[in-house]
Motif scaffolding. Structure first.
Motif, PDB file in Angstrom:
ATOM      1  N   GLN A 233       0.833  -1.195   0.000  1.00 61.21           N
ATOM      2  CA  GLN A 233       0.000   0.000   0.000  1.00 61.21           C
ATOM      3  C   GLN A 233       0.874   1.254   0.000  1.00 61.21           C
ATOM      4  O   GLN A 233       1.952   1.281   0.590  1.00 61.21           O
ATOM      5  N   VAL A 234       0.368   2.299  -0.652  1.00 58.57           N
ATOM      6  CA  VAL A 234       1.064   3.581  -0.708  1.00 58.57           C
ATOM      7  C   VAL A 234       0.270   4.587   0.125  1.00 58.57           C
ATOM      8  O   VAL A 234      -0.866   4.911  -0.228  1.00 58.57           O
ATOM      9  N   PRO A 235       0.811   5.084   1.228  1.00 56.09           N
ATOM     10  CA  PRO A 235       0.035   5.965   2.110  1.00 56.09           C
ATOM     11  C   PRO A 235      -0.134   7.368   1.533  1.00 56.09           C
ATOM     12  O   PRO A 235       0.619   7.816   0.667  1.00 56.09           O
ATOM     13  N   LEU A 236      -1.160   8.067   2.050  1.00 51.66           N
ATOM     14  CA  LEU A 236      -1.391   9.470   1.734  1.00 51.66           C
ATOM     15  C   LEU A 236      -0.689  10.343   2.766  1.00 51.66           C
ATOM     16  O   LEU A 236      -0.608   9.991   3.946  1.00 51.66           O
ATOM     17  N   VAL A 237      -0.198  11.503   2.314  1.00 51.96           N
ATOM     18  CA  VAL A 237       0.395  12.478   3.228  1.00 51.96           C
ATOM     19  C   VAL A 237      -0.200  13.855   2.916  1.00 51.96           C
ATOM     20  O   VAL A 237      -0.340  14.214   1.745  1.00 51.96           O
ATOM     21  N   PRO A 238      -0.588  14.594   3.942  1.00 47.90           N
ATOM     22  CA  PRO A 238      -0.718  14.129   5.321  1.00 47.90           C
ATOM     23  C   PRO A 238      -1.879  13.146   5.445  1.00 47.90           C
ATOM     24  O   PRO A 238      -2.665  13.008   4.520  1.00 47.90           O
TER      25      PRO A 238
END
Length: 732
Positions: A233-238
């Motif tokens: 999975q590729v996280p969101l920032v923020p």
């Protein structure tokens, strides 16, 4: 902090479970739409309007934007190319309903990028970027597929054909048409698969396999793709959206990460990639088109849009076929009703007509036996329990909450005192004929010992170990066979509709019969009057001079305060508005003994009027002697609402010959119109079957669902053709 919810999904009473933190004991509450991460084959941006400044992004966004700098805080205009310009062209479109797809260029990236854009309820503009494949013109395949869908004459033929169509379009290893039953369990109803794969056709899966919150998401986001179960999975920032201050609602995101529970579920099946397309029938999730692949697989926008469009056409055809079956059943019921009316005129009773042709009573519900309990009498046909047991079943039904239809598919399990009746009465469905206790028409089915094939043991749905990787919805998907005893085949919605319709027809005949009997047997007036009083249908009974003898509570409720002015039949002229073309039906009824059927209106306010169907009949003891009059009333408000819905549908359907959000050139417009004409024809056929086969209360909602499907399909079709034609490829 209040978390966003999915429209139409009530907030759970128990605490919500964060995405990725659920186990099998609380997966129903996992907030899967708040994933906070995406699949790695694409990138996600959250933009502030109107300056299109990036306020949130996936951590891989720089690679898709061709920039070495952090994208947060920068406007899309700073990245070069035509991405910002292409997005601005569609900011006024229906972005809250269907994501719009554009193909564009980004300054530092070689080639083009596919972009999906939509807007959340918190006014966050979400942009998802993908590497495009080679555009495919699906117009020819769509026309052929739509023709096949429209030409199917049975649900089995339709679903078998649809599985073939979807496999040809998507090239997945396995395509299944997955149908839900009334309890939410699923069945693989049709399947097409590569040679050598284990067949799943006919397998059942428990409702717990698909949590309710996931089902609600399927209703909103009609196409869901998982490219690789092994991908990180590729996280969101923020993590939180700077616009809303909350976690980003990713309900409509194509790239949204899947729940770890779902990932583990697929791994247990040996599946590497999936696509799931929703089938919405009558506004409800009827089933899914589930596509499985055994190596990673990405499906381009064009194929996804084609599948979305075909699913809408498939669901519309399902609605038509199910409505046609109900219409055929209603015709059978009306013939039965006519025979009962004729029997009253011929023999003075109606019960013989109900039982003289067992098929007309048993076939509409596929029952093995039927029984009438009426005024202490018991009449039967087919295989049924004995008379004492039938009376006991009637008393058991008396103790249950009042309902138009009462049923059980497991009588001996629900009421152990009847367990010895299982062979002939494993299930019963009954409809009351009046408010008096003990008056029922019942149908029975005998026990059917059957083997249900489950994809895994439903009694052991999960295993939880100390290691989180041990968490498994079901470790083995080997077929598990369950022998079901003590039950009959479940009663279906069609069975409920048939029981309700036959019950209403018999109740109407009973009311007329009792009204006539009351006039013939004046010495039993009080008893017969009580029977008329408890009827749900408004009715009045008058003597030969037109003086009203009895009105029931239903008529009193219908008339309200006006009831006080009703003493004779002629008083109806002041209470009801008759069409001028009807002449003087009440005078003809009283003076010439002429029956009358017609529509009248009952004023219900300053401007509103309630439509009423009035049926007025003289009652004769012999050709030379008459006893009085029976006048019945039917409130047509629901029917009129259905007719209005039908008119709105026809008016709306003719407007669906222009795409909503895109502009097509002349050649593309011809293709669009030809395909849309097939889609509209499918919808009009469905509307015809619905208006013939669905009860009045449900008709407006069903027609609105078909209309919404056409609206959505027109938009999808316009976008798809725009994308694959010269209209969507103009240079900038």
């Amino acid at each position: 902090m209040t978390r966003p919810t999915i429209p139409g999904v009530p907030m759970p009473q128990a605490p919500a479970t964060l995405f990725g933190k659920a186990d099998l004991s609380n997966c129903e509450r996992e907030q899967i739409h708040l994933a906070g991460s995406i699949q790695p084959h694409g990138a996600l941006l959250v933009l502030r309007e109107p300056d299109l400044v990036i306020v949130q992004s996936s951590i891989n966004a720089r690679a898709f934007l061709g920039s070495a700098e952090e994208p947060i805080g920068r406007s899309l205009d700073q990245f070069g190319g035509n991405l910002a310009a292409r997005l601005r062209e569609h900011l006024d479109g229906p972005l809250e309903q269907i994501p719009i797809a554009v193909r564009c260029r980004v300054g530092g990236v070689e080639g083009e990028v596919d972009c999906l854009m939509h807007r959340t309820s918190a006014a966050e503009l979400i942009v998802e970027l993908e590497r495009p494949g080679v555009p495919v013109d699906f117009s020819g395949a769509l026309q052929e597929a739509l023709n096949a869908i429209l030409g199917a004459s049975s649900l089995r033929e339709l679903c078998d054909g649809a599985a073939t169509v979807f496999k040809n379009v998507t090239a997945y290893d396995r395509v299944m048409i997955y149908r839900f039953d009334e309890e939410g369990h699923g069945e693989v109803f049709a399947e097409r698969r590569q040679a050598g794969l284990e067949p799943y056709l006919g397998n059942h899966y428990p409702a717990s396999d698909i949590p309710q919150i996931a089902r609600r998401l399927y209703e909103r986001n009609r196409v869901r793709v998982l490219v690789d179960v092994e991908a990180a999975q590729v996280p969101l920032v923020p993590r939180l959206s700077p616009i809303s201050g909350q976690e980003l609602d990713m309900s409509l995101c194509l790239l949204r990460s899947m729940s770890p529970l779902h990932i583990q579920y697929l791994k247990n099946m040996g599946v590497r990639a999936t696509m799931v397309v929703s089938l919405m029938v009558g506004g409800k999730l009827w089933g899914l088109v589930a596509c499985h692949h055994y190596v990673p697989r990405h499906v381009d926008y064009e194929a996804r849009a084609a599948c979305d469009l075909l699913a809408e056409a498939l669901a519309t055809r399902i609605a038509a076929l199910e409505s046609f079956a109900q219409a055929h059943m209603e015709l059978t019921v009306r013939r039965l009703e006519q025979r009962m009316v004729e029997a009253i005129a011929r023999d003075g009773d109606w019960k013989s007509a109900l039982f003289d042709d067992p098929r007309s009573l048993l076939q509409p519900l596929d029952a093995t036996g039927a029984a009438l309990l009426f005024e202490g009498q018991v009449l039967t046909v087919g295989e049924v329990p004995g008379t004492p047991e039938l009376r006991e079943i009637g008393r058991w039904i008396d103790r249950k909450p009042k309902a138009p239809v009462i049923s059980t598919a497991s009588l001996g399990l629900d009421a152990p005192e009847f367990v010895l009746l299982t062979q002939v009465a494993a299930g019963v469905i009954a409809t009351p004929l009046s408010s008096a206790p003990g008056d029922y028409l019942m149908w029975f089915r005998h026990e059917r010992v059957r083997t249900v094939t489950w994809g895994g043991n439903p009694a052991k749905p999960f295993v939880v170990g100390n290691d989180p990787t041990d968490l498994s919805p079901r470790r083995s998907f080997a077929q598990w066979h369950q022998v079901v005893e003590g039950t009959c085949d479940p009663w279906t919605p069609s069975d409920y509709a048939a029981a309700r319709l036959i019950g209403e027809s018999v109740s109407d005949i009973v009311l007329q019969f009792r009204s006539v009997r009351m006039l013939i047997a004046r010495d039993q007036l009080r008893e017969a009057s009580d029977q008329v009083q408890i009827s749900e249908q408004p009715v009045l009974v008058a003597d030969p001079e037109g003086r009203i003898l009895v009105t029931n509570a239903s008529l009193d409720r219908l008339l309200g305060d006006r009831r006080a002015g009703l003493h004779t039949i002629r008083d109806l002229e002041a209470l009801l508005a008759f069409d001028a073309r009807a002449g003087r039906p009440l005078r003809d009824l009283l003076e010439q003994r002429l029956p009358w059927r017609g529509e009248v209106t009952l004023p219900s306010g300053a401007t509103d009027a309630k439509p009423i169907l009035m049926r007025a009949d003289p009652v004769f003891a012999s050709p030379e002697r008459y006893l009085g009059f029976v006048i019945g009333f039917i409130d047509l408000t629901e029917r009129k609402a259905a007719e209005a819905a039908r008119r709105r549908f026809q008016e709306g359907i003719v407007r669906q010959y222009r795409p909503v959000s895109v502009r097509l050139d002349s050649d593309s417009d011809v293709v669009y119109r030809n395909l849309l004409s097939t889609i509209v024809g499918n919808a009009q056929l469905a509307a015809m079957e619905i208006t013939d086969g669905v009860d009045m209360a449900k008709m407006p909602g069903m027609l609105e669902s078909v209309q919404a499907s056409v609206n959505r399909t027109a938009e999808l079709l316009g976008q798809l053709i725009w994308r694959t034609s010269g209209s969507g490829k103009r240079p900038d």
